[in-house]
Design a protein around this motif. Structure first.
Motif, PDB file in Angstrom:
ATOM      1  N   GLY A 273      24.148  34.767  43.971  1.00  0.00           N
ATOM      2  CA  GLY A 273      24.136  35.703  45.094  1.00  0.00           C
ATOM      3  C   GLY A 273      25.500  35.939  45.703  1.00  0.00           C
ATOM      4  N   GLY A 274      26.538  35.313  45.146  1.00  0.00           N
ATOM      5  CA  GLY A 274      27.891  35.447  45.681  1.00  0.00           C
ATOM      6  C   GLY A 274      28.635  36.633  45.097  1.00  0.00           C
ATOM      7  N   VAL A 275      29.923  36.663  45.371  1.00  0.00           N
ATOM      8  CA  VAL A 275      30.753  37.808  44.987  1.00  0.00           C
ATOM      9  C   VAL A 275      32.026  37.328  44.299  1.00  0.00           C
ATOM     10  N   VAL A 276      32.350  37.972  43.175  1.00  0.00           N
ATOM     11  CA  VAL A 276      33.642  37.781  42.518  1.00  0.00           C
ATOM     12  C   VAL A 276      34.433  39.080  42.671  1.00  0.00           C
ATOM     13  N   VAL A 277      35.634  38.985  43.213  1.00  0.00           N
ATOM     14  CA  VAL A 277      36.496  40.153  43.372  1.00  0.00           C
ATOM     15  C   VAL A 277      37.651  40.035  42.387  1.00  0.00           C
ATOM     16  N   LEU A 278      37.816  41.061  41.564  1.00  0.00           N
ATOM     17  CA  LEU A 278      38.877  41.076  40.560  1.00  0.00           C
ATOM     18  C   LEU A 278      40.070  41.849  41.088  1.00  0.00           C
ATOM     19  N   VAL A 279      41.147  41.121  41.396  1.00  0.00           N
ATOM     20  CA  VAL A 279      42.369  41.723  41.929  1.00  0.00           C
ATOM     21  C   VAL A 279      43.446  41.793  40.850  1.00  0.00           C
ATOM     22  N   GLY A 280      43.603  40.702  40.097  1.00  0.00           N
ATOM     23  CA  GLY A 280      44.640  40.646  39.073  1.00  0.00           C
ATOM     24  C   GLY A 280      44.351  41.604  37.923  1.00  0.00           C
ATOM     25  N   LEU A 281      45.416  42.212  37.388  1.00  0.00           N
ATOM     26  CA  LEU A 281      45.282  43.151  36.278  1.00  0.00           C
ATOM     27  C   LEU A 281      45.722  42.470  34.990  1.00  0.00           C
ATOM     28  N   GLY A 282      44.798  42.372  34.033  1.00  0.00           N
ATOM     29  CA  GLY A 282      45.109  41.750  32.757  1.00  0.00           C
ATOM     30  C   GLY A 282      44.858  42.708  31.616  1.00  0.00           C
ATOM     31  N   ALA A 283      44.295  42.204  30.526  1.00  0.00           N
ATOM     32  CA  ALA A 283      44.025  43.022  29.354  1.00  0.00           C
ATOM     33  C   ALA A 283      42.949  44.066  29.662  1.00  0.00           C
ATOM     34  N   SER A 284      43.033  45.206  28.968  1.00  0.00           N
ATOM     35  CA  SER A 284      42.059  46.275  29.209  1.00  0.00           C
ATOM     36  C   SER A 284      40.657  45.874  28.771  1.00  0.00           C
ATOM     37  N   MET A 285      40.550  44.985  27.782  1.00  0.00           N
ATOM     38  CA  MET A 285      39.260  44.455  27.343  1.00  0.00           C
ATOM     39  C   MET A 285      39.264  42.947  27.527  1.00  0.00           C
ATOM     40  N   THR A 286      38.274  42.441  28.258  1.00  0.00           N
ATOM     41  CA  THR A 286      38.212  41.014  28.581  1.00  0.00           C
ATOM     42  C   THR A 286      36.803  40.491  28.335  1.00  0.00           C
ATOM     43  N   ILE A 300      30.206  41.451  40.773  1.00  0.00           N
ATOM     44  CA  ILE A 300      31.605  41.528  40.334  1.00  0.00           C
ATOM     45  C   ILE A 300      32.170  42.841  40.854  1.00  0.00           C
ATOM     46  N   ARG A 301      33.155  42.750  41.716  1.00  0.00           N
ATOM     47  CA  ARG A 301      33.698  43.942  42.376  1.00  0.00           C
ATOM     48  C   ARG A 301      35.175  44.102  42.052  1.00  0.00           C
ATOM     49  N   GLY A 302      35.547  45.326  41.767  1.00  0.00           N
ATOM     50  CA  GLY A 302      36.946  45.628  41.492  1.00  0.00           C
ATOM     51  C   GLY A 302      37.713  45.948  42.762  1.00  0.00           C
ATOM     52  N   VAL A 303      39.031  45.869  42.651  1.00  0.00           N
ATOM     53  CA  VAL A 303      39.926  46.226  43.754  1.00  0.00           C
ATOM     54  C   VAL A 303      41.042  47.083  43.186  1.00  0.00           C
ATOM     55  N   PHE A 304      41.281  48.230  43.801  1.00  0.00           N
ATOM     56  CA  PHE A 304      42.421  49.058  43.407  1.00  0.00           C
ATOM     57  C   PHE A 304      43.285  49.310  44.634  1.00  0.00           C
ATOM     58  N   ARG A 305      44.362  48.573  44.707  1.00  0.00           N
ATOM     59  CA  ARG A 305      45.316  48.675  45.817  1.00  0.00           C
ATOM     60  C   ARG A 305      44.619  48.404  47.146  1.00  0.00           C
TER      61      ARG A 305
END
Length: 363
Positions: A273-286, A300-305
């Motif tokens: 029930g928690g949240v993972v926020v992806l801030v770091g930019l790595g490979a296009s396919m992971t 799983i939530r993305g962050v753009f700037r």
């Protein structure tokens, strides 16, 4: 006005030069700024070393820099909320401002809905084809320049840009009073995320990194638990270590490295029930354990700037709820920009700051 407009210009991959450029004239809704402090970001170094970031490819010379603050020298005819150095020939102080580098070019659906950072037409400093502000003089949209209170320094103003990434990430994560938080990566973005998470009420923050020096800086900035990482560590084992250290699984994990194994750790570690926020930019396919996240309803939530963060950041700095000053570990005059970039490339310290006003090298 001094005609010197020394600028840090990237001509091609690996070709960084200091050169004079004309001082630009502000348009009706723009201001001309005398730049003071500009931080070097990992993206600046990435453009220097690789000549591109993803689909953004350097095709012509570009001024670098987007973490910036300066003083208003001239204002366009339509600007009323900022004061220049001179007004009708009367000398004024000129407003000190922090610059938000991303400016929408049109009022599209993203702008209207408050998500202007997602606009495909956005202007962004030092992202091809747009020039940045690592120079003596620079023009910017007045509505994206924010007046700094007297008790907020130029360097703090420049650090609002990375701080904004932390604010946006923590907002996306939904951090609140009592949250248990895992932050993967103790680089500049991990550290500002730590500062914001604590300010938003996180009760305990565990932060991981390969570097003992960066973990020591995290401890100085208020991290509760330090988690040293080795490259060979297995994500599921790391997740168990996080749970053991915190006395429970974190409500939120903020991943700031972009490294595949670290993203996997964040997903395994986060409670159901928690949240993972992806801030770091790595490979296009992971490769990630998506089923593990799905059956435990881990978002799983993305962050753009960032968006709509500068007023909040200024209020946090002015009230002293957040202290970003320890992030600055190196300072160089603009004339030593190449040395400053090399210092950042080598991973020395945390934040390298360039001082653009040759008559004022103070923070």
């Amino acid at each position: 006005m001094d005609p010197d407009n020394l600028s840090v210009v990237l001509h091609a991959k690996g070709d960084l030069r200091l050169e004079q450029r004309p001082i630009p004239e502000p348009g009706p809704d723009e201001v001309l700024l005398q730049m003071h402090s500009v931080g070097i970001c990992g993206s600046d170094v990435h453009y220097w070393v690789h000549g591109r970031i993803g689909d953004f490819v350097l095709k012509e010379p570009m001024v670098l820099g987007h973490e910036a603050s300066g003083r208003v020298v001239r204002v366009g005819t339509g600007v009323t909320h900022l004061k220049p150095v001179f007004y009708h020939f009367l000398p004024l102080k000129g407003d000190r401002v922090a610059i938000e580098p991303g400016v929408p070019r049109e009022m599209d659906e993203f702008f209207k809905s408050g998500h202007y950072n997602l606009s495909p037409s956005i202007f962004f400093c030092a992202t091809p084809p747009d020039n940045g502000n690592l120079c003596r003089y620079y023009i910017h949209k007045a509505s994206f320049c924010y007046r700094l209170p007297d008790n907020v320094t130029y360097e703090e103003g420049a650090l609002i840009e990375p701080l904004s990434v932390g604010i946006h990430a923590c907002r996306r994560a939904g951090i609140t009073l009592g949250s248990l938080v895992l932050i993967c990566g103790a680089g500049p973005i991990g550290l500002v995320s730590l500062l914001v998470a604590k300010a938003m009420g996180a009760s305990q923050v565990v932060i991981s990194d390969l570097s003992a020096d960066r973990l020591a800086k995290a401890k100085e900035l208020g991290a509760d638990i330090l988690l040293p990482v080795k490259r060979e560590d297995l994500p599921e084992e790391m997740a168990k270590r996080v749970e053991s250290m915190l006395g429970g699984m974190p409500h939120v994990s903020i991943e700031c490295t972009g490294v595949e194994s670290s993203i996997q750790t964040a997903i395994y570690a986060t409670r159901s029930g928690g949240v993972v926020v992806l801030v770091g930019l790595g490979a296009s396919m992971t490769t990630v354990p998506l089923l593990n996240a799905a059956v435990r309803e881990v978002d799983i939530r993305g962050v753009f700037r960032y968006c709509n963060t500068w007023p909040t950041a200024i209020a946090m700095l002015a009230s002293k709820r957040v202290n970003v000053k320890p992030l600055v570990t190196h300072r160089f005059p603009l004339e030593q920009a190449v040395q400053a970039f090399e210092t950042t490339r080598q991973g020395l310290g945390v934040k390298v700051m360039l001082k653009c006003d040759k008559n004022d090298q103070n923070p």
